[in-house]
Design an enzyme around this catalytic site. Structure first.
Site, PDB file in Angstrom:
ATOM      1  N   CYS A   1       8.186  -2.080  -4.455  1.00 37.66           N
ATOM      2  CA  CYS A   1       6.918  -2.705  -4.821  1.00 37.66           C
ATOM      3  C   CYS A   1       6.492  -2.416  -6.257  1.00 37.66           C
ATOM      4  O   CYS A   1       5.442  -2.885  -6.696  1.00 37.66           O
ATOM      5  CB  CYS A   1       5.821  -2.271  -3.848  1.00 37.66           C
TER       6      CYS A   1
ATOM      7  N   THR B   1       9.192   6.576   2.369  1.00 38.56           N
ATOM      8  CA  THR B   1       8.127   5.572   2.404  1.00 38.56           C
ATOM      9  C   THR B   1       6.738   6.149   2.134  1.00 38.56           C
ATOM     10  O   THR B   1       5.841   5.414   1.737  1.00 38.56           O
ATOM     11  CB  THR B   1       8.088   4.848   3.770  1.00 38.56           C
TER      12      THR B   1
ATOM     13  N   HIS C   1      -3.099  -0.283  -6.775  1.00 38.13           N
ATOM     14  CA  HIS C   1      -1.998  -0.739  -5.930  1.00 38.13           C
ATOM     15  C   HIS C   1      -2.477  -0.952  -4.499  1.00 38.13           C
ATOM     16  O   HIS C   1      -1.939  -1.798  -3.785  1.00 38.13           O
ATOM     17  CB  HIS C   1      -0.860   0.283  -5.955  1.00 38.13           C
TER      18      HIS C   1
ATOM     19  N   THR D   1      -3.188   0.277   3.565  1.00 38.29           N
ATOM     20  CA  THR D   1      -2.574   1.181   4.538  1.00 38.29           C
ATOM     21  C   THR D   1      -3.457   2.420   4.702  1.00 38.29           C
ATOM     22  O   THR D   1      -4.098   2.862   3.749  1.00 38.29           O
ATOM     23  CB  THR D   1      -1.165   1.607   4.110  1.00 38.29           C
ATOM     24  N   PRO D   2      -3.486   2.997   5.888  1.00 40.95           N
ATOM     25  CA  PRO D   2      -4.400   4.113   6.143  1.00 40.95           C
ATOM     26  C   PRO D   2      -4.212   5.301   5.207  1.00 40.95           C
ATOM     27  O   PRO D   2      -5.198   5.893   4.756  1.00 40.95           O
ATOM     28  CB  PRO D   2      -4.075   4.492   7.596  1.00 40.95           C
TER      29      PRO D   2
ATOM     30  N   GLU E   1      -4.046   7.194  -3.355  1.00 42.42           N
ATOM     31  CA  GLU E   1      -4.207   6.612  -4.690  1.00 42.42           C
ATOM     32  C   GLU E   1      -5.618   6.866  -5.208  1.00 42.42           C
ATOM     33  O   GLU E   1      -5.805   7.187  -6.389  1.00 42.42           O
ATOM     34  CB  GLU E   1      -3.922   5.111  -4.667  1.00 42.42           C
TER      35      GLU E   1
ATOM     36  N   LYS F   1      -5.326  -7.228  -3.726  1.00 41.02           N
ATOM     37  CA  LYS F   1      -4.491  -7.513  -2.556  1.00 41.02           C
ATOM     38  C   LYS F   1      -5.354  -7.886  -1.358  1.00 41.02           C
ATOM     39  O   LYS F   1      -4.852  -8.473  -0.387  1.00 41.02           O
ATOM     40  CB  LYS F   1      -3.616  -6.310  -2.222  1.00 41.02           C
TER      41      LYS F   1
ATOM     42  N   HIS G   1       0.042  -8.567  -0.180  1.00 41.03           N
ATOM     43  CA  HIS G   1       0.932  -7.699  -0.953  1.00 41.03           C
ATOM     44  C   HIS G   1       2.222  -8.449  -1.272  1.00 41.03           C
ATOM     45  O   HIS G   1       3.016  -8.740  -0.376  1.00 41.03           O
ATOM     46  CB  HIS G   1       1.222  -6.427  -0.163  1.00 41.03           C
TER      47      HIS G   1
ATOM     48  N   PHE H   1       8.288   2.131  -2.183  1.00 41.96           N
ATOM     49  CA  PHE H   1       9.114   2.964  -1.316  1.00 41.96           C
ATOM     50  C   PHE H   1      10.138   3.717  -2.159  1.00 41.96           C
ATOM     51  O   PHE H   1      10.628   3.217  -3.174  1.00 41.96           O
ATOM     52  CB  PHE H   1       9.847   2.094  -0.287  1.00 41.96           C
TER      53      PHE H   1
END
Length: 417
Positions: A164, A271, A304, A308-309, A315, A338, A343, A402
């Protein structure tokens, strides 16, 4: 010897929100969502049924029908965005300068659609049914290859495949190529088209995707405490980068200056992000060092944050650690577009670099949509649900992938000198 300065003179953007840069920007300011139920394939058996597909796209506006059949969908998007970017810049690649203009276009996955199609052909009809264009339609560097052929760019020709972070790395590497004098202009960015049965099924198997199938427009909610995963998007973002003297000499309309590029590796997990967002922090700090500015000079961060949890909060922590009091006092604007575009995986950095430049040009931060209940572990000003006008002189665009691969780009508002 001082390094050469690099400016942006054109951009092309395409995603679920719009098929041109102006459409994308207008849509983002209006809070438009590109997400809906997937139309690209039969959803039988799929636990995730939503994505941000590009809509009403006709590749034949940019590529002849015969040639289009030789390309994966990610290449179609790259060709469309490159066409817009070149028209926007007004750059004419003549024989006299062709070997000083290069291409650097990344993708995280490449031609997944073609891989799946040709595997089906193999299983149903045997090896003789495999298309002779299977390999060149699929491999990641063929986006750069086709763009270079179309426009006659004979300079450096490269592609980056760093998950990504791919297109952020492509833009950053293109910036360095011009800085050190290996080219005078670069067509740079990324493209992705991974809304396919295998890709969506694979990410769903990882539990990485939102399962809000009944409410797609609200499914992607970065920094919100009720976020449950990202939503796949597709499209491309391409910039035209030029050495400042070249751009000025031809009277180009300069959109922004590229002043910083930082990279880092987490060396932590295939990941998952490193604790406290350590890799993110180091990438941003490296970009600031290259730019020669202090953290308090950054006014906007295009995060970014994918919804996600774990990732969003890490970040956010990294941003807080880098920018300190400016972040904690909510003077620093941080948003994740996003929430509307989905994404784009390897294409995300190119799209979001263009959006960051738009924020600089228009002096307005686009919003993070669907931010109704901020995660208590996220403490910043995320520009919730509506755009925020502000003075923005420097902005940073983050991309993380990733394998723990991180990239940050710093752009400066252009003012005539």
């Amino acid at each position: 010897m001082s390094q050469r300065r690099v400016v942006v003179t054109g951009m092309g953007l395409i995603c679920g929100v719009g098929n041109t840069a102006p459409q994308v920007w207008e849509g983002l300011l209006a809070g438009k969502s590109g997400m809906a139920e997937i139309t690209a394939f039969d959803l039988t058996g799929h636990s995730v049924r939503i994505a941000a597909e590009v809509k009403n796209f006709d590749v034949h506006q940019f590529v002849e029908k015969k040639e289009a059949r030789k390309m994966g969908r990610f290449i179609h998007f790259a060709m469309a965005a490159a066409h817009e970017a070149m028209q926007h810049s007004g750059l004419q690649i003549t024989p006299e300068i062709s070997d000083r203009v290069g291409v650097h276009i990344g993708s995280g996955i490449g031609g997944f659609d073609i891989i799946e199609r040709e595997h089906t052909a193999l299983m149903n009809g045997g090896p003789r049914k495999i298309s002779p264009f299977f390999i060149p339609a699929t491999i990641i560097n063929l986006a750069a290859g086709h763009v270079s052929i179309k426009f006659g760019a004979k300079g450096p020709n490269e592609a980056t495949a760093t998950a990504c972070t791919s297109s952020a790395h492509s833009i950053g590497d293109a910036f360095r190529i011009i800085q050190r004098g290996d080219a005078d202009a670069m067509i740079a960015g990324g493209a992705e088209a991974a809304i396919t049965p295998l890709s969506v099924g694979g990410f769903a198997s990882m539990k990485a995707l939102s399962t809000r199938n009944d409410d797609p427009t609200h499914a992607c909610r970065p920094f919100d405490k009720d976020r449950d995963g990202f939503v796949c998007g597709e499209g491309a973002g391409i910039l035209i980068l030029e050495e400042l003297g070249m751009a000025k000499a031809r009277g180009a309309n300069i959109l922004a200056e590229v002043v910083g590029y930082g990279m880092s590796g987490d060396a932590y997990h295939i990941t998952g992000m490193a604790p406290e967002g350590d890799g993110c922090r180091r990438a941003m700090q490296a970009a600031l060092r290259v730019a020669g500015i202090t953290p308090d000079q950054i006014d906007y961060v295009n995060a970014h944050a994918t919804s996600t949890p774990v990732g969003d909060s890490l970040e956010s922590q990294a941003i807080e650690n880098v920018f300190g009091e400016k972040a904690k006092s909510h003077q620093l604007l941080v948003s994740s577009t996003k929430s509307m575009t989905g994404h784009l995986l390897g294409g995300a950095g190119g799209l979001e670099a263009g959006i960051t430049i738009m924020a600089l040009r228009h002096q307005i931060a686009p919003p993070t949509m669907n931010l109704d209940n901020v995660d208590p572990n996220c403490h910043l000003n995320y520009v919730p649900n509506k755009p925020q006008p502000a003075r923005i002189d420097y902005a940073i665009s983050n991309s993380f992938g990733f394998g723990g691969t991180n990239g940050s780009l710093v752009f400066k508002r252009w003012a005539e000198e």
